[in-house]
Design an enzyme around this catalytic site. Sequence first.
Site, PDB file in Angstrom:
ATOM      1  N   GLU A   1      -4.952   4.404   5.997  1.00 31.24           N
ATOM      2  CA  GLU A   1      -4.655   4.123   4.594  1.00 31.24           C
ATOM      3  C   GLU A   1      -5.038   5.276   3.662  1.00 31.24           C
ATOM      4  O   GLU A   1      -4.250   5.663   2.809  1.00 31.24           O
ATOM      5  CB  GLU A   1      -5.355   2.828   4.193  1.00 31.24           C
TER       6      GLU A   1
ATOM      7  N   ARG B   1       0.830  -1.226   0.000  1.00 30.69           N
ATOM      8  CA  ARG B   1       0.000   0.000   0.000  1.00 30.69           C
ATOM      9  C   ARG B   1       0.859   1.268   0.000  1.00 30.69           C
ATOM     10  O   ARG B   1       0.545   2.259   0.662  1.00 30.69           O
ATOM     11  CB  ARG B   1      -0.940   0.038   1.210  1.00 30.69           C
TER      12      ARG B   1
ATOM     13  N   SER C   1     -10.600  -0.348   3.045  1.00 24.77           N
ATOM     14  CA  SER C   1      -9.860  -0.475   4.307  1.00 24.77           C
ATOM     15  C   SER C   1      -9.423   0.901   4.778  1.00 24.77           C
ATOM     16  O   SER C   1      -8.806   1.653   4.015  1.00 24.77           O
ATOM     17  CB  SER C   1      -8.614  -1.339   4.113  1.00 24.77           C
TER      18      SER C   1
HETATM   19  N1  EPU Z   1     -11.233 -10.192  10.288  1.00 19.67           N
HETATM   20  C1  EPU Z   1     -11.956 -10.253  11.442  1.00 19.67           C
HETATM   21  N2  EPU Z   1     -12.923  -9.302  11.660  1.00 19.67           N
HETATM   22  C2  EPU Z   1     -13.162  -8.303  10.772  1.00 19.67           C
HETATM   23  C3  EPU Z   1     -12.415  -8.244   9.588  1.00 19.67           C
HETATM   24  C4  EPU Z   1     -11.436  -9.206   9.357  1.00 19.67           C
HETATM   25  O1  EPU Z   1     -11.766 -11.129  12.280  1.00 19.67           O
HETATM   26  O2  EPU Z   1     -14.059  -7.501  11.043  1.00 19.67           O
HETATM   27  C5  EPU Z   1     -10.249 -11.238  10.009  1.00 19.67           C
HETATM   28  C6  EPU Z   1     -10.796 -12.154   8.910  1.00 19.67           C
HETATM   29  O3  EPU Z   1     -11.556 -13.185   9.428  1.00 19.67           O
HETATM   30  C7  EPU Z   1      -9.549 -12.655   8.252  1.00 19.67           C
HETATM   31  C8  EPU Z   1      -8.550 -11.523   8.451  1.00 19.67           C
HETATM   32  O4  EPU Z   1      -9.075 -10.683   9.468  1.00 19.67           O
HETATM   33  O5  EPU Z   1      -9.074 -13.799   8.922  1.00 19.67           O
HETATM   34  C9  EPU Z   1      -8.297 -10.760   7.182  1.00 19.67           C
HETATM   35  O6  EPU Z   1      -9.514 -10.221   6.687  1.00 19.67           O
HETATM   36  P1  EPU Z   1      -9.784 -10.061   5.105  1.00 19.67           P
HETATM   37  O7  EPU Z   1      -9.469 -11.316   4.384  1.00 19.67           O
HETATM   38  O8  EPU Z   1     -11.150  -9.478   4.950  1.00 19.67           O
HETATM   39  O9  EPU Z   1      -8.700  -9.046   4.603  1.00 19.67           O
HETATM   40  P2  EPU Z   1      -8.097  -7.712   5.236  1.00 19.67           P
HETATM   41  O10 EPU Z   1      -6.704  -8.003   5.657  1.00 19.67           O
HETATM   42  O11 EPU Z   1      -9.013  -7.134   6.266  1.00 19.67           O
HETATM   43  C10 EPU Z   1      -7.011  -6.912   3.009  1.00 19.67           C
HETATM   44  C11 EPU Z   1      -6.951  -5.633   2.240  1.00 19.67           C
HETATM   45  C12 EPU Z   1      -8.227  -5.444   1.433  1.00 19.67           C
HETATM   46  C13 EPU Z   1      -8.363  -6.628   0.470  1.00 19.67           C
HETATM   47  C14 EPU Z   1      -8.398  -7.930   1.298  1.00 19.67           C
HETATM   48  C15 EPU Z   1      -8.393  -9.159   0.426  1.00 19.67           C
HETATM   49  C16 EPU Z   1      -5.534  -4.130   3.516  1.00 19.67           C
HETATM   50  C17 EPU Z   1      -5.456  -2.911   4.394  1.00 19.67           C
HETATM   51  N3  EPU Z   1      -6.751  -4.515   3.144  1.00 19.67           N
HETATM   52  O12 EPU Z   1      -8.072  -6.762   3.956  1.00 19.67           O
HETATM   53  O13 EPU Z   1      -8.072  -4.260   0.664  1.00 19.67           O
HETATM   54  O14 EPU Z   1      -9.529  -6.530  -0.313  1.00 19.67           O
HETATM   55  O15 EPU Z   1      -7.211  -7.999   2.130  1.00 19.67           O
HETATM   56  O16 EPU Z   1      -7.161  -9.319  -0.194  1.00 19.67           O
HETATM   57  O17 EPU Z   1      -4.494  -4.693   3.173  1.00 19.67           O
HETATM   58  C18 EPU Z   1      -8.503  -1.904   0.632  1.00 19.67           C
HETATM   59  O18 EPU Z   1      -7.276  -1.744   0.620  1.00 19.67           O
HETATM   60  O19 EPU Z   1      -9.308  -0.935   0.617  1.00 19.67           O
HETATM   61  C19 EPU Z   1      -9.032  -3.264   0.721  1.00 19.67           C
HETATM   62  C20 EPU Z   1     -10.338  -3.501   0.828  1.00 19.67           C
END
Ligand code: EPU
Length: 357
Positions: free
Chosen positions: A339, A170, A244
């Site tokens: 972000e 990012r 995010s």
């Molecule tokens: N989780 C929770 N509770 C929540 C949200 C997430 O427990 O409310 C846990 C999920 O269960 C999972 C882990 O956290 O085990 C990761 O969650 P998720 O797969 O939804 O991905 P993320 O790390 O929250 C990142 C990116 C997203 C991207 C997704 C999928 C960042 C800051 N965000 O989110 O990007 O779509 O992975 O690859 O790296 C964005 O940048 O705007 C964005 C949406």
Amino acid sequence: MSVGADHLIQQSVDLTAFNTLRIRAVARYFVAARSLLELQRARQWARQRQVECVLIGGGSNVVLAGDVAGLVILIMIRGRRWETIDDDRATLVLGAGENWHESVLYAAGSGYRGIENLALIPGSAGAAPVQNIGAYGVELRDTLAYVQAVEWRTGRLITFSGEECRFAYRDSLFKQEPGHYVIVNLALTLSRSRPLSLGYGELAEYFSSADSANTLAPLAVAEGVMAIRRRKLPDPAVLPNVGSFFKNPVVCESDWLSLKARYPGIVAFPVAEGFKLAAGWLIDQCGWKGFRDERVGVHSRQALVLVNHGGGSGRDVLALAQRIRENVAETFGVSLEMEPRVIAPRGADGPDFRSGL
Ligand code: EPU
């Protein structure tokens, strides 16, 4: 023919429609630049009057924290063209004002692989390199061939190779040096045969083992990504948001081990620098998921996404973000980094809150 920009510049323009958090803020001056020439004219206009410029693409990664006293430049430079490399590979050149998601569908629909995992990310193509957008195991840098940008101080058009863009999670040169460059084009090297990237947890689950990984059409992968995103992420057209709101923080191995001992359920992934923690999990554990404070809140299915329920200001959103950051820091000893880019009036709340050209 007029060579000036006076006829392009509008005054007192409401920016609500130009940011996906739907925050109301007024730009004293506003221009929609549809070509490199119009962008250069807007630059000249602002320089002659010593007016500060603020750039907006798709408006999907900005928080407007007040009215803008200067010139808001909306980049609307369109255009898509292919440059063939060989039987397998081609370069897709996109104008910065192209819609990112439509460009993904266009590339995938043409049978080219490389960006299908980045479907449904809101915003413009030109904004994609700024924060090196990423999802489901793929980042923009994996396919980026070059970026063309105007160096704002000199007006020169510069071509940056992928390496020169200094991409990180990012992050990029364009984010590290805000205000120095305005992206006008980017080029992606795509291929008909490169391996698909289906390893990310939810994507691997979505495509059962019956789907032989390499026979899937890239458009089918894009459709899978769209279905997964729709399950958890709010559509900004329905519930305004900027995706995010925080980066997933990276901690060193010893911090990770002590966190893991205290919180066995903590979610993290090993990366080169240590362990990347799921910020959504940390915020969720602090009880913020679904929280609502009148006009703004935290999404009920993804705690990493802040939402505007209607009429929320940039200050409301930033105040909520600050409460969340403090709570996560107190609970886990982990500092969350925002972000999106914050655009605020000069002098407001210190240097972090400024982002002009
Ligand atoms: N989780 C929770 N509770 C929540 C949200 C997430 O427990 O409310 C846990 C999920 O269960 C999972 C882990 O956290 O085990 C990761 O969650 P998720 O797969 O939804 O991905 P993320 O790390 O929250 C990142 C990116 C997203 C991207 C997704 C999928 C960042 C800051 N965000 O989110 O990007 O779509 O992975 O690859 O790296 C964005 O940048 O705007 C964005 C949406």
